[in-house]
Enzyme design. Structure first.
Site, PDB file in Angstrom:
ATOM      1  N   HIS A 112      -4.697   0.789   7.215  1.00 47.52           N
ATOM      2  CA  HIS A 112      -3.366   1.377   7.360  1.00 47.52           C
ATOM      3  C   HIS A 112      -3.239   2.615   6.461  1.00 47.52           C
ATOM      4  O   HIS A 112      -2.771   3.673   6.902  1.00 47.52           O
ATOM      5  CB  HIS A 112      -2.313   0.319   6.988  1.00 47.52           C
ATOM      6  CG  HIS A 112      -0.896   0.792   7.071  1.00 47.52           C
ATOM      7  ND1 HIS A 112      -0.040   0.395   8.063  1.00 47.52           N
ATOM      8  CD2 HIS A 112      -0.180   1.613   6.253  1.00 47.52           C
ATOM      9  CE1 HIS A 112       1.150   0.963   7.862  1.00 47.52           C
ATOM     10  NE2 HIS A 112       1.088   1.696   6.765  1.00 47.52           N
ATOM     11  N   GLU A 113      -3.684   2.484   5.211  1.00 49.95           N
ATOM     12  CA  GLU A 113      -3.592   3.610   4.269  1.00 49.95           C
ATOM     13  C   GLU A 113      -4.562   4.730   4.651  1.00 49.95           C
ATOM     14  O   GLU A 113      -4.223   5.909   4.515  1.00 49.95           O
ATOM     15  CB  GLU A 113      -3.809   3.147   2.831  1.00 49.95           C
ATOM     16  CG  GLU A 113      -2.800   2.118   2.338  1.00 49.95           C
ATOM     17  CD  GLU A 113      -1.339   2.454   2.624  1.00 49.95           C
ATOM     18  OE1 GLU A 113      -0.961   3.650   2.572  1.00 49.95           O
ATOM     19  OE2 GLU A 113      -0.569   1.523   2.899  1.00 49.95           O
ATOM     20  N   GLN A 148       2.854   9.832   1.512  1.00 48.99           N
ATOM     21  CA  GLN A 148       4.137   9.137   1.522  1.00 48.99           C
ATOM     22  C   GLN A 148       5.031   9.545   0.357  1.00 48.99           C
ATOM     23  O   GLN A 148       6.228   9.246   0.367  1.00 48.99           O
ATOM     24  CB  GLN A 148       3.928   7.622   1.518  1.00 48.99           C
ATOM     25  CG  GLN A 148       3.324   7.122   2.826  1.00 48.99           C
ATOM     26  CD  GLN A 148       3.121   5.633   2.787  1.00 48.99           C
ATOM     27  OE1 GLN A 148       2.098   5.157   2.315  1.00 48.99           O
ATOM     28  NE2 GLN A 148       4.104   4.898   3.273  1.00 48.99           N
ATOM     29  N   CYS A 172       5.775  -0.414   7.381  1.00 51.07           N
ATOM     30  CA  CYS A 172       5.397   0.735   6.551  1.00 51.07           C
ATOM     31  C   CYS A 172       6.598   1.173   5.724  1.00 51.07           C
ATOM     32  O   CYS A 172       7.722   1.213   6.222  1.00 51.07           O
ATOM     33  CB  CYS A 172       4.945   1.872   7.469  1.00 51.07           C
ATOM     34  SG  CYS A 172       4.447   3.372   6.602  1.00 51.07           S
ATOM     35  N   LEU A 173       6.352   1.500   4.467  1.00 46.55           N
ATOM     36  CA  LEU A 173       7.421   1.963   3.586  1.00 46.55           C
ATOM     37  C   LEU A 173       8.060   3.253   4.096  1.00 46.55           C
ATOM     38  O   LEU A 173       9.208   3.542   3.787  1.00 46.55           O
ATOM     39  CB  LEU A 173       6.890   2.162   2.163  1.00 46.55           C
ATOM     40  CG  LEU A 173       6.431   0.895   1.442  1.00 46.55           C
ATOM     41  CD1 LEU A 173       5.789   1.245   0.100  1.00 46.55           C
ATOM     42  CD2 LEU A 173       7.579  -0.079   1.256  1.00 46.55           C
ATOM     43  N   HIS A 179      -2.938   6.919   7.142  1.00 47.14           N
ATOM     44  CA  HIS A 179      -1.982   7.867   6.555  1.00 47.14           C
ATOM     45  C   HIS A 179      -2.677   9.157   6.136  1.00 47.14           C
ATOM     46  O   HIS A 179      -2.099  10.239   6.246  1.00 47.14           O
ATOM     47  CB  HIS A 179      -1.306   7.261   5.311  1.00 47.14           C
ATOM     48  CG  HIS A 179      -0.078   6.469   5.610  1.00 47.14           C
ATOM     49  ND1 HIS A 179       1.058   7.001   6.170  1.00 47.14           N
ATOM     50  CD2 HIS A 179       0.199   5.156   5.398  1.00 47.14           C
ATOM     51  CE1 HIS A 179       1.980   6.067   6.300  1.00 47.14           C
ATOM     52  NE2 HIS A 179       1.488   4.930   5.837  1.00 47.14           N
ATOM     53  N   GLY A 184       0.831  -1.191   0.000  1.00 38.61           N
ATOM     54  CA  GLY A 184       0.000   0.000   0.000  1.00 38.61           C
ATOM     55  C   GLY A 184       0.867   1.243   0.000  1.00 38.61           C
ATOM     56  O   GLY A 184       2.023   1.208   0.429  1.00 38.61           O
TER      57      GLY A 184
END
Length: 145
Positions: free
Chosen positions: A130-131, A51, A88-89, A134, A46
């Site tokens: 999760h997204e 991000q 997480c990225l 963000h 994701g």
């Protein structure tokens, strides 16, 4: 293919509440494609617009069952609870156990600007939540148990 730099924890854009997309345009569609390219290049499941430094309500998710692109997503329903490992990225090398709803219904716009509804459970439900976080400036480390 455009792979964009991924912002990491400490960057203020990750803590900023995003703004709604007023109109889905070619620029929006290009952003979605670039986000998908960036997510896949980083081996993520994701990626939310903040991000990559864009404070808009947009994210992409792909848990291996097909790419989902959502604009102005909203959580409509949630049920159940489960705790699982997340990463997480934007926080490389970190992971932790996070409690999330087991099932969710998310509503948003697709890249054509049409309203869509996604019912999800398990990993897809977790990735969508999760997204969504963000987009509100919330990172998984804020929720680690």
């Amino acid at each position: 293919m455009a792979v964009l730099p991924i912002r990491e924890i400490g960057d203020p854009v990750l803590r900023t509440k995003t703004k709604s997309v007023e109109k889905v345009t070619d620029k929006t569609r290009k952003l979605l494609k670039d986000m998908a390219d960036t997510m896949h290049d980083a081996d993520g499941v994701g990626l939310a617009a903040p991000q990559i430094g864009v404070s808009k309500k947009i994210f992409v998710v792909d848990i291996g069952e097909g790419l989902i692109k959502l604009i102005n997503p909203e959580l409509m329903e949630s049920s159940g609870q489960e705790i699982d490992e997340e990463g997480c990225l934007s926080i490389p090398g970190e992971s932790g156990k996070v409690s999330r709803a087991k099932k969710v219904v998310i509503k948003g716009l697709n890249q054509a600007g049409k309203e869509v509804e996604i019912e999800a459970e398990g990993l897809l439900a977790r990735a969508l939540q999760h997204e969504l976080d963000h987009l509100d400036g919330v990172l998984f480390v804020d929720k680690v148990e």
